[in-house]
Design an enzyme around this catalytic site. Structure first.
Site, PDB file in Angstrom:
ATOM      1  N   CYS A   1       0.835  -1.202   0.000  1.00 44.14           N
ATOM      2  CA  CYS A   1       0.000   0.000   0.000  1.00 44.14           C
ATOM      3  C   CYS A   1       0.873   1.256   0.000  1.00 44.14           C
ATOM      4  O   CYS A   1       1.484   1.582  -1.001  1.00 44.14           O
ATOM      5  CB  CYS A   1      -0.966  -0.053   1.183  1.00 44.14           C
ATOM      6  SG  CYS A   1      -2.308   1.127   1.064  1.00 44.14           S
TER       7      CYS A   1
ATOM      8  N   HIS B   1      -3.442  -5.833   1.109  1.00 40.15           N
ATOM      9  CA  HIS B   1      -2.678  -6.011   2.350  1.00 40.15           C
ATOM     10  C   HIS B   1      -2.596  -7.472   2.772  1.00 40.15           C
ATOM     11  O   HIS B   1      -3.436  -7.923   3.552  1.00 40.15           O
ATOM     12  CB  HIS B   1      -3.339  -5.224   3.481  1.00 40.15           C
ATOM     13  CG  HIS B   1      -3.181  -3.744   3.365  1.00 40.15           C
ATOM     14  ND1 HIS B   1      -2.279  -3.040   4.112  1.00 40.15           N
ATOM     15  CD2 HIS B   1      -3.810  -2.843   2.577  1.00 40.15           C
ATOM     16  CE1 HIS B   1      -2.361  -1.751   3.808  1.00 40.15           C
ATOM     17  NE2 HIS B   1      -3.287  -1.598   2.871  1.00 40.15           N
TER      18      HIS B   1
ATOM     19  N   GLU C   1      -0.722  -8.751   4.910  1.00 39.68           N
ATOM     20  CA  GLU C   1      -0.483  -8.879   6.370  1.00 39.68           C
ATOM     21  C   GLU C   1      -1.782  -8.871   7.167  1.00 39.68           C
ATOM     22  O   GLU C   1      -1.788  -9.212   8.348  1.00 39.68           O
ATOM     23  CB  GLU C   1       0.466  -7.762   6.844  1.00 39.68           C
ATOM     24  CG  GLU C   1      -0.163  -6.410   7.103  1.00 39.68           C
ATOM     25  CD  GLU C   1      -0.453  -5.593   5.840  1.00 39.68           C
ATOM     26  OE1 GLU C   1      -0.479  -6.182   4.738  1.00 39.68           O
ATOM     27  OE2 GLU C   1      -0.681  -4.371   5.959  1.00 39.68           O
TER      28      GLU C   1
END
Lengths: 235, 765
Positions: A89, A198, A200
């Site tokens: 991002c 994302h 994560e």
């Protein structure tokens, strides 16, 4: 052998740095905090530039962060192909601003911030960060950004396609208007990857829409340790 | 002898006792001004007048509400979960394992009408600093929003602006937005409600209080420099109704910088971890006036400030303006001298401007008796010398006249039972879809998809589920759930019962996810306290909430009152928004509102359904009607239902649980189908209309695996909760049979109705 050490950079305004560190840890590596103001990589084996709004995203997303002291260490090591770097991002935006990756990320076509669980397709499974996936594999991963609209000139897009450097694409259509549905790209050496979604946030079944994102981090470990990647089913 | 200063000083005030002062323009009444003169034994200086005018404003002093809010303390249930109660920046609740949670909801209504984006953004910023000042790391936000009619032109301006303000500020701060609600009603057209909630997590030993203790300790102002933002905002914007001139007030809305606030959070977390602060206070309404008087009042009572040392963004600011400025992203800390260097180093690391502006002082017994002594100087002259407790704690208290509105009986008599009901299955089917598509009921992802719900990695549940839920830390399975609810239509019909219904709904929403309700916060949005009818509503509402909290053992930990939500003489429907916080021992056992598309499951309705349509979504959406009595409240039934939901979740009996509220069973079933992407077939019995649209409280729809049917029925019997087997989950349609017919709606058609409304009104996402 000791677990690989993966640096996670905190810029002022980084938000997903703890999440990135958690993903690194769940994948089996040791997260190491790196500070934007220190030109010191602390000997890490790879670096994650996390999501957020570095320096408030003032001027332009990632435009100030590229001048941070830590970047003077990261950029040459990454450009030479030696240091694996994943930009997520805002990290992707920083990689583009640093010219480690081509193109730029502009305001979403809708002009709104978008947070949603997004299906993406792995196009290039031969990068440092995606070798554990298969080409064509679909992943459900959170997308959350206001400026995720990937743009580049036609020659660059053609080159990315020719060299199979589009790492992931949005399935069906890009929610943010990205050219060619591009959600992530890599460099010539395939050690630097920028992603708008994302991974994560998709490493634990409890808190994510899936655990599909873990594969990016386990792929890195496989690359660093020369082992076969563990399938991303943990969590 | 130096030249006579151009600004007002204490010496001048003593020498010119009869100088006319603009206290009326600052919103003070004659008797309030007279009291200030009495306290000081002279006329106030203009700086002192600034302090008293903001500290005694309705917004800061709660002068009209105080006598009613006292009940929250007087009727507080016996509980040992409250570590810090009402009166501090936010209450702190023990959630076990040494962890505590602090949470609070606050309004930013008027600024959000004047400038929706900044008004809403700074609303988030303000509540986050409240939580931060308790020593907690803010971990999530929620928001409760009310707008005018969804299709009104001004709503096109206000709603997208408010949403973008919350989105840009909250997202940039890195706080997940885990839920909230949105509603629409003509009454909010010029008075939107923007109530922001923040929750923070801390260890017991890290609680911080707003106390300036230890004479000789430094008073440090840190964060943003002070500019001319929102000067007079507290008293002018928040305490006066809108009129034709409101457009001229635009400059008094503050502008936020979320990036700076993010740095401030990280800076404070490091300051706390290194134990570098003695006391701390955020700067919100009334800025430096509020922080200095409250810190001093909470400590020794003595403080000395050199106002020249406040860093300014605009060097032309006068001392009065500095005292009243509401510049955002500022905090004030009390720091021991030997820790100052380390404190300043942490601030420098985070690029946070920090300035010592004064020190804590001792007070003499005489000064103590007067309420302490706060002295401020400017250019070497004393411009403030007042007892801080008189400004912070001893403001005026009003017993406003109360009178039940004359139209209340007529309103109650206008029973919706007389409204025409659907006469065929086709009409009933159509009404289900219309209620489901109503702007206040339909899918709100046009709004919530603009909020980051993932950041921090601890979000277990977020919208659209009944509550938001977060894991409080990575090293524990413990979590907290939060829900906010309010229904201005019920409260208009009966403010006592309506407030209890709002509380009960939030309580149910928390229990439906498997969490045990622990504590309550509230944001009380009302019209003008000078209107006896409004004060009656307020008195009834506060009494209702205090009684309900006492009955169900959940203390009120704090909250906020927003008066003057009215245009001309027309007040909004009274809208108490109630936030309930619950705790769950193992977040893996949380229950969602989605039916399961996999395997078999059986649907049950818990609770008793009566013919209750007063204030209902059906009456509103289908008939534009508001009248009759709201659903009856039975707190024992709510508690019993809560126990079934909580025990059912803990025993892992429940596949799904969804509370029934607006739109009754019709909406609850449709939502459980939509969220699971699966249909269901249910039997509505003899009276399909009442079964679908009644809004009787203390009800929920749950689904269980067939092998757990008996266990659920036994659990309900144990707690005395009526339970009825409705049918089974499966198929691609919501199918409802009843004594005389059958209705079936494909989930895809439900989805179209549910998801199209807001994008059609506000544009594609």
């Amino acid at each position: 052998m000791a677990a690989p050490r993966v640096g996670v950079v905190t810029f002022p305004g980084s938000l997903d740095d703890r999440d990135a560190a958690r993903a690194v840890r769940i994948a089996g590596a040791e997260p190491v905090s790196l500070w934007h103001g220190d030109a010191d990589l602390k000997g890490v084996d790879a670096v994650v530039l996390p999501g957020g709004f570095s320096y408030g995203d003032y001027l332009r997303c990632g435009a100030i962060a590229r001048f941070a002291p830590i970047m003077t260490e990261i950029v040459p090591a990454a450009r030479s192909g030696n240091l694996p770097v994943l930009g997520i991002c805002n990290g992707f935006q920083i990689l583009c601003e640093s010219q480690l990756l081509p193109g730029a990320l502009t305001r979403n076509a809708s002009r709104h911030f978008i947070c949603r669980d997004q299906l993406i397709r792995v196009e290039a499974a031969d990068t440092v960060w995606t070798n554990g996936y298969s080409p064509g594999q679909e992943l459900l991963i959170p997308l959350k950004s206001g400026e995720g609209n990937y743009v580049a000139d036609p020659e660059t897009i053609a080159e990315l396609k020719r060299d199979n450097r589009v790492v992931v694409r949005y399935v069906d259509s890009a929610p943010n208007g990205s050219m060619d549905n591009i959600a992530g790209v890599t460099n010539e050496h395939r050690n630097v990857v920028g992603l708008m979604p994302h991974p994560e946030h998709a490493v634990e079944a409890l808190t994510g829409p899936s655990t599909d994102g873990l594969g990016f981090f386990t792929s890195l470990l496989a690359h660093l340790t020369g082992s076969t990647p563990v399938p991303e089913t943990a969590g | 002898m130096s030249e006579e200063p151009r600004f007002d000083t204490v010496a001048k005030a003593a020498a010119t006792p009869d100088l006319p002062q603009p206290y009326t323009e600052l919103g003070m009444k004659d008797e309030e001004y007279a009291r200030v003169r009495e306290i000081l034994g002279r006329r106030p200086t203009s700086a002192e007048l600034a302090i008293y005018s903001v500290m005694w404003s309705e917004h800061c002093s709660y002068k009209s509400s105080k006598v009613h809010l006292r009940q929250f303390g007087e009727k507080a249930p016996d509980t040992d979960v409250l570590l810090v109660g009402i009166g501090e920046n936010a209450g702190v609740v023990d959630v076990g394992d040494g962890y505590a949670v602090t949470f609070k909801i606050e309004s930013h209504n008027h600024p959000s009408y004047v400038e929706p984006h900044q008004g809403a953004a700074t609303g988030v910023g303000g509540i986050v600093r409240d939580i931060l000042s308790m020593g907690a790391r803010p971990v999530a936000v929620m928001d409760s929003l009310r707008f005018g009619p969804a299709d009104a032109p001004d709503t096109q301006r206000v709603l997208p602006g408010v949403v973008s303000g919350i989105s840009s500020y909250g997202n940039c701060l890195g706080l997940p937005n885990i839920g909230g609600e949105v509603g629409f009603d003509a009454g909010y057209a010029s008075n939107p409600l923007v109530n922001a909630l923040c929750v923070g997590v801390l260890k017991h030993e890290n609680i911080k209080l707003a106390q300036a203790s230890g004479p000789g300790n430094h008073v440090v102002l840190f964060g943003a420099a002070t500019g001319p933002d929102g000067i007079g905002g507290a008293s002018v914007l928040a305490s006066a109704s809108f009129d034709e001139e409101s457009q001229a007030k635009r400059p008094s809305v503050q502008v936020g910088d979320p990036f700076l606030e993010k740095l401030l959070i990280e800076c404070c977390m490091e300051l706390y971890a290194k134990d570098l602060v003695v006391g701390i206070q955020d700067l919100g309404a009334a800025g430096v006036s509020c922080a200095t008087t409250e810190l001093a009042a909470g400590g020794t009572g003595g403080m000395r400030i050199e106002l020249d040392r406040v860093p300014l963004r605009d060097p032309r600011l006068t001392p009065e303006e500095i005292l009243m400025s509401e510049s955002q992203e500022r905090m004030m800390a009390i720091v021991e001298p030997d820790k100052l260097d380390e404190f300043l180093a942490v601030c420098a690391k985070w690029d946070i401007l920090a300035s010592v502006i004064g020190e804590v002082t001792d007070v003499t017994p005489e000064e103590e008796a007067r309420g302490g002594r706060l002295v401020m100087t400017w250019r070497g002259e004393t411009i403030v010398d007042l007892p801080p407790r008189t400004a912070a704690d001893q403001g005026p208290v009003y017993h406003r006249p109360i009178e039940r509105p004359a139209d209340q009986d007529a309103l109650l008599a206008d029973d919706p039972a007389a409204l025409p009901r659907p006469s065929s299955d086709e009409e009933l089917r159509d009404q289900v879809l219309r209620v489901l598509a109503a702007p206040g009921i339909c899918d709100s992802s046009w709004i919530t998809d603009q909020y980051d719900r993932y950041v921090m990695g601890n979000t277990v549940l977020a919208m659209p589920h009944d509550s938001g839920m977060i894991r409080i830390a990575e090293d524990t399975d413990r979590g907290v759930a939060l829900a906010t609810d309010g229904n201005g239509r019920y409260t208009r019909l009966d403010p006592y019962v309506g407030t209890q219904l709002a509380y009960a709904e939030a309580y149910r929403n928390v229990a439906a996810t498997g969490a045990r309700p622990l504590a309550v916060t509230n944001c009380l949005n009302f019209g003008s306290p000078e209107d006896p009818g409004v004060m009656w509503q307020f008195a009834e509402a506060t009494r209702g909430l205090a009684d309900a909290c006492q009955a169900l053992g959940t203390p009120v930990t704090g909250g906020n009152v927003s008066f003057y939500n009215q245009t001309g003489s027309t007040a909004i429907n009274p809208t108490p928004v109630i936030g309930v916080l619950g705790v769950i021992d193992d977040v893996h056992k949380r229950v969602t509102s989605a039916f399961s598309a996999e395997g078999e499951s059986v649907v049950f309705l818990l609770g008793e359904t009566r013919l209750e349509l007063g204030g209902s979504a059906w009456a509103d959406v289908i008939h534009g009607h508001l009248g009759g009595r709201p659903p009856q409240i039975d707190l024992d039934a709510e508690a019993a239902l809560g126990r079934v939901l909580i025990d059912g979740a803990a025993a892992e009996l429940l596949v799904s649980a969804h509370d029934l509220s607006d739109g009754g069973l019709a909406v609850a079933l449709a939502e459980s189908c939509l969220r699971g992407g699966v249909g269901c077939e249910v039997d509505l019995g003899d009276d399909a209309f009442t079964a679908l649209f009644s809004e009787s409280a203390a009800r929920a729809v749950v689904s269980v695996r067939p092998e757990h049917e008996t266990a659920l029925v036994d659990l309900c019997a144990k707690h005395g909760v009526p339970v009825r087997r409705l049918g089974t989950v499966g198929g691609s349609a919501l199918t409802m049979v009843h004594r005389t017919g059958r209705i079936s709606i494909e989930v895809a058609e439900l989805r179209d109705a549910y998801e199209s409304t807001l994008p059609a009104l506000f544009g594609n996402k």
